[in-house]
Design a protein around this motif. Structure first.
Motif, PDB file in Angstrom:
ATOM      1  N   LYS A   1      47.964  40.836  44.636  1.00  0.00           N
ATOM      2  CA  LYS A   1      48.145  40.283  43.568  1.00  0.00           C
ATOM      3  C   LYS A   1      48.192  38.644  43.899  1.00  0.00           C
ATOM      4  CE  LYS A   1      51.973  39.291  40.382  1.00  0.00           C
ATOM      5  NZ  LYS A   1      53.175  39.522  40.202  1.00  0.00           N
ATOM      6  N   ASN A   2      48.949  38.525  44.753  1.00  0.00           N
ATOM      7  CA  ASN A   2      49.521  36.989  45.358  1.00  0.00           C
ATOM      8  C   ASN A   2      48.419  36.396  46.016  1.00  0.00           C
ATOM      9  OD1 ASN A   2      51.732  37.216  43.630  1.00  0.00           O
ATOM     10  ND2 ASN A   2      53.112  37.943  45.590  1.00  0.00           N
TER      11      ASN A   2
ATOM     12  N   TYR B   1      54.423  43.959  39.372  1.00  0.00           N
ATOM     13  CA  TYR B   1      53.150  43.601  38.992  1.00  0.00           C
ATOM     14  C   TYR B   1      52.601  44.396  37.806  1.00  0.00           C
ATOM     15  CZ  TYR B   1      52.283  48.300  41.172  1.00  0.00           C
ATOM     16  OH  TYR B   1      52.377  49.773  41.371  1.00  0.00           O
TER      17      TYR B   1
ATOM     18  N   LYS C   1      46.775  43.341  34.409  1.00  0.00           N
ATOM     19  CA  LYS C   1      46.461  42.046  34.444  1.00  0.00           C
ATOM     20  C   LYS C   1      46.238  41.598  35.630  1.00  0.00           C
ATOM     21  CE  LYS C   1      49.274  41.727  30.099  1.00  0.00           C
ATOM     22  NZ  LYS C   1      50.643  41.052  29.496  1.00  0.00           N
ATOM     23  N   ASP C   2      47.061  41.958  36.680  1.00  0.00           N
ATOM     24  CA  ASP C   2      47.077  41.303  37.910  1.00  0.00           C
ATOM     25  C   ASP C   2      45.735  41.597  38.807  1.00  0.00           C
ATOM     26  OD1 ASP C   2      49.479  39.894  37.388  1.00  0.00           O
ATOM     27  OD2 ASP C   2      50.537  41.572  38.023  1.00  0.00           O
TER      28      ASP C   2
ATOM     29  N   PRO D   1      42.023  40.364  43.190  1.00  0.00           N
ATOM     30  CA  PRO D   1      43.180  39.708  42.416  1.00  0.00           C
ATOM     31  C   PRO D   1      42.494  39.067  41.035  1.00  0.00           C
ATOM     32  CG  PRO D   1      42.994  38.992  45.032  1.00  0.00           C
ATOM     33  CD  PRO D   1      41.934  39.891  44.693  1.00  0.00           C
TER      34      PRO D   1
END
Length: 315
Positions: free
Chosen positions: A71-72, A100, A104-105, A249
């Motif tokens: 995600k990041n 998370y 959306k992520d 991501p």
């Protein structure tokens, strides 16, 4: 010297990573079915993507650490998550704080494989079908425990559905892995387990354990002689099979998504990959990200009322 060397060693991978390195992040330790699949696919992707493809094992938090790491990551197509269902389908129902939002992520990239789960027992037990097990276990509170690996998983909630259908208060008994489950099955200490097929194949083929029923809507091509649990009168496991999928991501450019989606689907459908994964009873699918998204939404809708009724929380 150690104080100086350790930071340098920890920093080395980031410094050495070239722009054309693609990382496949897996939320489990090396050696499991998902890790094996990731490494087999990485070999194919090195050719189709024309660069270095590395598998990074980021175990911890029931695979949540891996998901947060992806995600990041920069949305440039260089960091890809491979995951089983629970972190994206079930955990949003059972954790109040995940760190998370899978919808959306993450971008679903490809549905790669399906892995059936099977209800198994040892050869020392007197029952040979799931129906015979149900009749046997009624009125035996001490024997109503069912071995499984992960609480809060589709297998866990499938077991709760099974208990409701049969009217037997079956108790999930969590184990740290498949190996201790199989030890107790073979030894006769555990009346029943529900776990993925892969690690059980050799014991089944050598006649040391018995398969009573598999998940899914149709019988497994690897064990056509074994009925589905629904066929055997136990509904609730039609969507309890595990699967493996790839994710990117959020924010990854559409052209990058399309290129990687094709590469993963082609790799999953290649005959040599299929042949290798058959040894783990893994049914390769190779379906687009849209199919994976629909699968997640369908599963979450199915398990939501069951999870809520159970009161189970993963926190």
């Amino acid at each position: 010297m150690a104080a100086v060397a350790l930071p340098a060693m920890l920093a080395a991978p980031a410094q050495a990573q070239a722009p054309d390195v693609t990382r496949i992040v897996v939320g489990f330790a090396p050696g499991g079915a998902l890790d094996v699949l990731a490494r087999v696919l990485a070999e194919k992707l090195r050719v189709s993507l024309g660069g270095t493809v590395l598998v990074e094992n980021k175990a911890g938090g029931s695979a949540r650490l891996a998901l947060v790491a992806v995600k990041n990551a920069a949305p440039d197509g260089k960091t890809i998550l491979m995951s089983s269902p629970s972190p994206v389908s079930i955990f949003p129902l059972t954790y109040s704080k995940l760190g998370y939002d899978p919808d959306k992520d993450l971008i679903p990239l490809a549905h790669l494989a399906e892995v059936r789960v099977v209800a198994s027992t040892g050869m020392k037990q007197p029952y040979k079908t799931i129906g015979e097990y149900v009749n046997w276990v009624k009125g035996k509170p001490a024997d109503q425990g069912v071995g499984l690996v992960t609480m809060g998983s589709p297998i866990h909630f499938g077991l709760l559905s099974m208990g409701k259908t049969t009217g037997i208060p079956l108790t999930p008994v969590p184990y740290k892995g498949s190996a201790p489950i199989l030890t107790d099955l073979v030894g006769g200490a555990l009346p029943l387990s529900i776990d993925t097929i892969g690690g059980q194949m050799e014991l089944y083929r050598s006649g040391k354990i018995r398969f009573l029923g598999v998940s899914g809507a149709q019988r497994s091509a690897f064990f056509p002689e074994v009925p589905t649990l629904k066929e055997a009168g136990i509904p609730g496991f039609e969507v309890a099979s595990s699967w493996f999928g790839a994710f990117l991501p959020a924010g990854t450019p559409p052209a990058t998504v399309a290129r990687l989606e094709k590469a993963f689907i082609d790799a999953a459908k290649s005959p040599d990959v299929r042949a290798k994964m058959e040894t783990l009873a893994m049914e390769m699918t190779g379906q687009p990200g849209a199919m994976l998204r629909k699968t997640i939404q369908k599963e979450r809708a199915h398990w939501k009322p069951i999870a809520e009724a159970s009161g189970f929380k993963g926190d």
